[in-house]
Design an enzyme around this catalytic site. Structure first.
Site, short mmCIF file in Angstrom:
data_model
loop_
_atom_site.label_atom_id
_atom_site.label_comp_id
_atom_site.label_asym_id
_atom_site.label_seq_id
_atom_site.Cartn_x
_atom_site.Cartn_y
_atom_site.Cartn_z
N ARG A 94 -33.99 23.66 -41.45
CA ARG A 94 -33.52 23.67 -39.98
C ARG A 94 -32.44 22.50 -39.71
O ARG A 94 -32.70 21.42 -40.23
CB ARG A 94 -34.68 23.32 -38.96
CG ARG A 94 -34.19 23.15 -37.56
CD ARG A 94 -35.33 22.70 -36.71
NE ARG A 94 -34.97 22.48 -35.47
CZ ARG A 94 -35.36 21.43 -34.68
NH1 ARG A 94 -36.12 20.73 -35.00
NH2 ARG A 94 -34.64 21.10 -33.39
N HIS A 139 -28.44 19.06 -30.85
CA HIS A 139 -29.47 17.92 -31.20
C HIS A 139 -28.92 16.53 -30.70
O HIS A 139 -28.37 15.74 -31.70
CB HIS A 139 -29.94 18.06 -32.89
CG HIS A 139 -31.09 17.43 -33.19
ND1 HIS A 139 -32.06 18.13 -33.72
CD2 HIS A 139 -31.59 16.37 -32.82
CE1 HIS A 139 -33.07 17.23 -33.94
NE2 HIS A 139 -32.73 16.06 -33.40
N GLU A 184 -35.45 18.98 -27.96
CA GLU A 184 -35.85 17.92 -27.07
C GLU A 184 -35.17 17.40 -25.82
O GLU A 184 -34.84 16.41 -25.71
CB GLU A 184 -35.98 16.70 -28.15
CG GLU A 184 -37.27 16.75 -29.05
CD GLU A 184 -37.88 15.44 -29.85
OE1 GLU A 184 -37.14 14.41 -29.43
OE2 GLU A 184 -38.70 15.69 -30.41
N ASN A 324 -41.98 20.32 -31.20
CA ASN A 324 -41.94 18.88 -32.41
C ASN A 324 -43.32 18.54 -31.94
O ASN A 324 -43.69 17.99 -30.67
CB ASN A 324 -40.83 18.11 -32.19
CG ASN A 324 -39.58 18.82 -32.46
OD1 ASN A 324 -39.56 20.23 -32.76
ND2 ASN A 324 -38.24 18.29 -31.91
N TYR A 326 -45.61 14.72 -32.79
CA TYR A 326 -45.70 13.64 -33.78
C TYR A 326 -46.92 12.71 -33.38
O TYR A 326 -47.63 12.42 -34.29
CB TYR A 326 -44.58 12.61 -33.56
CG TYR A 326 -43.25 13.18 -34.31
CD1 TYR A 326 -43.10 12.83 -35.54
CD2 TYR A 326 -42.36 13.94 -33.48
CE1 TYR A 326 -41.89 13.30 -35.99
CE2 TYR A 326 -41.21 14.44 -34.00
CZ TYR A 326 -41.11 14.21 -35.38
OH TYR A 326 -40.03 14.76 -36.18
N GLU A 396 -40.91 20.68 -35.69
CA GLU A 396 -40.74 19.20 -36.53
C GLU A 396 -42.23 18.52 -36.39
O GLU A 396 -42.95 18.69 -35.59
CB GLU A 396 -39.97 18.23 -35.55
CG GLU A 396 -38.63 18.57 -35.82
CD GLU A 396 -37.66 17.38 -34.92
OE1 GLU A 396 -38.22 16.10 -34.84
OE2 GLU A 396 -36.78 17.64 -34.54
C1 NOJ Z 1 -37.60 14.17 -32.77
C2 NOJ Z 1 -36.15 14.29 -32.77
O1 NOJ Z 1 -35.62 15.59 -32.77
C3 NOJ Z 1 -35.40 13.57 -34.31
O2 NOJ Z 1 -34.29 13.87 -34.00
C4 NOJ Z 1 -36.20 12.39 -34.51
O3 NOJ Z 1 -35.54 11.62 -35.51
C5 NOJ Z 1 -37.55 12.44 -34.77
N1 NOJ Z 1 -38.22 13.04 -33.65
C6 NOJ Z 1 -38.32 11.40 -35.22
O4 NOJ Z 1 -38.16 10.37 -33.98
#
Ligand code: NOJ
Length: 497
Positions: A94, A139, A184, A324, A326, A396
């Site tokens: 990607r 992005h 995002e 995404n 995290y 992600e």
């Molecule tokens: C999401 C973002 O899409 C990416 O650009 C970023 O580096 C990562 N999170 C980690 O923060």
């Protein structure tokens, strides 16, 4: 290898929870983004992006005062990057197209031959290596000339974006079958306009973010409709967008409604218009912001309304849901008179909530990233309940560290535990997850954290003019998962690594 022990423990967990293999059609990939890796910020006819401008103009906003001027130098080293992906056996890569590299004026009056050549080279070489290109159109790197016209707060951006998307579909859509329109929007709307740590650096809390939010929904929808009308029958691809969602859980039992409101603000604002049956803003948020705006003396809501026509335009514009993941947060009701920090980091002033973390969650070197693997399963369950039995692509997931160390035990563990939860979600909760993307292929420019925070499966030496890439243990681990298509990592594969 040290992580074999961890793998062995995971085998027993998975055995209990039901199956260690991923479904046969499940795909694994890794991701990057143009500004974070390409460099070559002023080469040939490329124009300035808002991140070029932001990093050059406000160095004090970047932790190490760095820029993406060179970054990983992927404008020149793209072949090496593809080699890394190929060595790991990835099914897809990607990456994102830089709008100002392809359309230097921002408009389709002039298409850069250099931009065209660059992205064609990447796409063709990926396909030669049997790696599927997954392409993000946006992005974070808007052409600065469009920012000067208001950027994401100008309603005309919906058409500007759709026109750019049309160019990309027509140039590359014969070979690109998975498109992500916007990455995002919560970052370039809410973080940008509420907090200011994303370009363009203009702060307009509670106003700019909502205007941006609405325009992203229309921009995505118009691009999707362009694909539907002009390309789908010939190209047969899939289109969606990717937002970042935290898993948001109540701090205590009495905070359940607060947590649900926070989910609607974080997830719903960028999903309800597209993925719900009714379309439009999440009703609870629409009502709360209208009431708040009234209290503040506004004769209308700070959240711009959708017309009926716009609701219909946006509704249903997806072929899958990309997201995404995290980390997670707790949510509690704010106490009377308590000061509420900015959304989405500290709290939600409009919905009267405070965000927090649990003491038992381990932090990483990125202040915002606490490790909460079960959050991805809970989130997937909530998304299915909210939007139905749709297809999900995890676009992600990854772990931050300030250490360049290639023995990245914590990152290996992070991937393993998140992949385990994804499997449980597929097997136990019957959620249709069809792919997983590691963020990121290699260390790169982490926005306002500059080069101080690393997410790479590969270490990149930013002091070396060659930007040498070296695989970390996490690259080896992830490659072994991809090759065995299982968390039951085949010992034979491990021996080969
Ligand atoms: C999401 C973002 O899409 C990416 O650009 C970023 O580096 C990562 N999170 C980690 O923060």
């Amino acid at each position: 290898m040290w992580w074999l022990k961890a793998v062995a423990i995971s085998l027993s967990v998975c055995a209990v929870l039901g199956g260690r293999d991923f479904p046969p059609e499940f795909i694994f990939g890794a991701a990057s983004a143009a500004y974070q890796v390409e460099g070559a910020w002023n080469v040939n006819d490329k124009s300035l992006s808002i991140w070029d401008y932001f990093a050059h103009t406000y160095p004090e906003k970047i932790i190490d005062r760095s820029t993406g001027d060179v970054a990983c130098d992927s404008y020149y080293k793209w072949k090496t990057d593809i080699e890394l992906a190929s060595k790991m056996g990835l099914h897809f890569y990607r990456f994102s197209i830089s709008w100002p590299r392809l359309l230097p004026s921002g408009f389709p009056n002039y298409i850069s031959e250099d931009g065209k050549r660059y992205y064609n080279n990447i796409i063709n070489t990926l396909l030669e290596k049997r790696i599927q290109p997954v392409v993000t159109l946006y992005h974070f790197d808007l052409p600065q000339s469009l920012q000067d016209l208001g950027g994401w707060t100008n309603p005309l951006i919906a058409d500007w974006f759709a026109n750019y998307a049309r160019v990309a579909f027509s140039l590359f859509g014969d070979r690109v079958k998975i498109w992500i329109t916007l990455n995002e929007p919560i970052s370039f709307c809410d973080i940008a306009y509420n907090v200011g740590t994303q370009a363009p650096g203009y702060i307009s809390p509670g106003v700019g973010n909502y205007i941006c939010n609405k325009n992203t929904m229309l921009a995505h929808a118009k691009a999707y409709r362009v694909y539907d009308k002009e390309f789908r029958s010939k190209q047969n691809g899939k289109v969606s967008l990717s937002n970042q969602f935290f898993w948001l859980e109540p701090d205590t039992k009495s905070d359940e409604q607060a947590a649900e409101n926070a989910r609607q603000l974080m997830v719903g604002m960028y999903s309800h218009p597209i993925f719900s049956k009714q379309g439009g803003w999440p009703p609870v948020i629409e009502r709360i912001i209208a009431e708040k705006s009234k209290e503040e003396g506004f004769p209308y809501s700070r959240l711009p309304a959708f017309t009926e026509e716009e609701i219909e335009l946006v509704k249903g514009t997806y072929d899958f849901m990309g997201f995404n993941f995290y980390t997670s947060r707790t949510v509690r009701n704010a106490k009377p008179g308590e000061e509420i920090g900015a959304w989405p980091f500290e709290g939600g002033p409009d919905i009267n909530i405070i965000l927090g973390v649990r003491g038992e969650w381990n932090n990483t070197d990125a202040w915002w990233l606490y490790i909460t693997p079960d959050g991805i399963r809970k989130l997937l369950g909530w998304l299915k309940k909210e939007y139905g039995d749709i297809e999900f692509l995890i676009t992600e997931n990854g772990c931050a560290s300030s250490s360049p160390d290639v023995d990245d035990e914590v990152r290996v563990q992070y991937y393993k535990e998140h992949l385990e939860q994804v499997l449980v979600s597929i097997n136990e909760d019957k959620v249709r997850v069809t792919g997983y993307t590691a963020w990121t292929l290699m260390d790169n420019y982490e926005w306002t954290d500059g080069y101080s925070i690393k997410f790479g499966l590969h270490y990149v030496d930013f002091n070396d003019p060659n930007r040498t890439r070296t695989p970390r243990a996490s690259a080896e681990y992830y490659a072994s998962v991809v090759k065995s298509h299982s968390l039951d990592v085949n010992n034979k594969i491990i021996d080969e690594l």
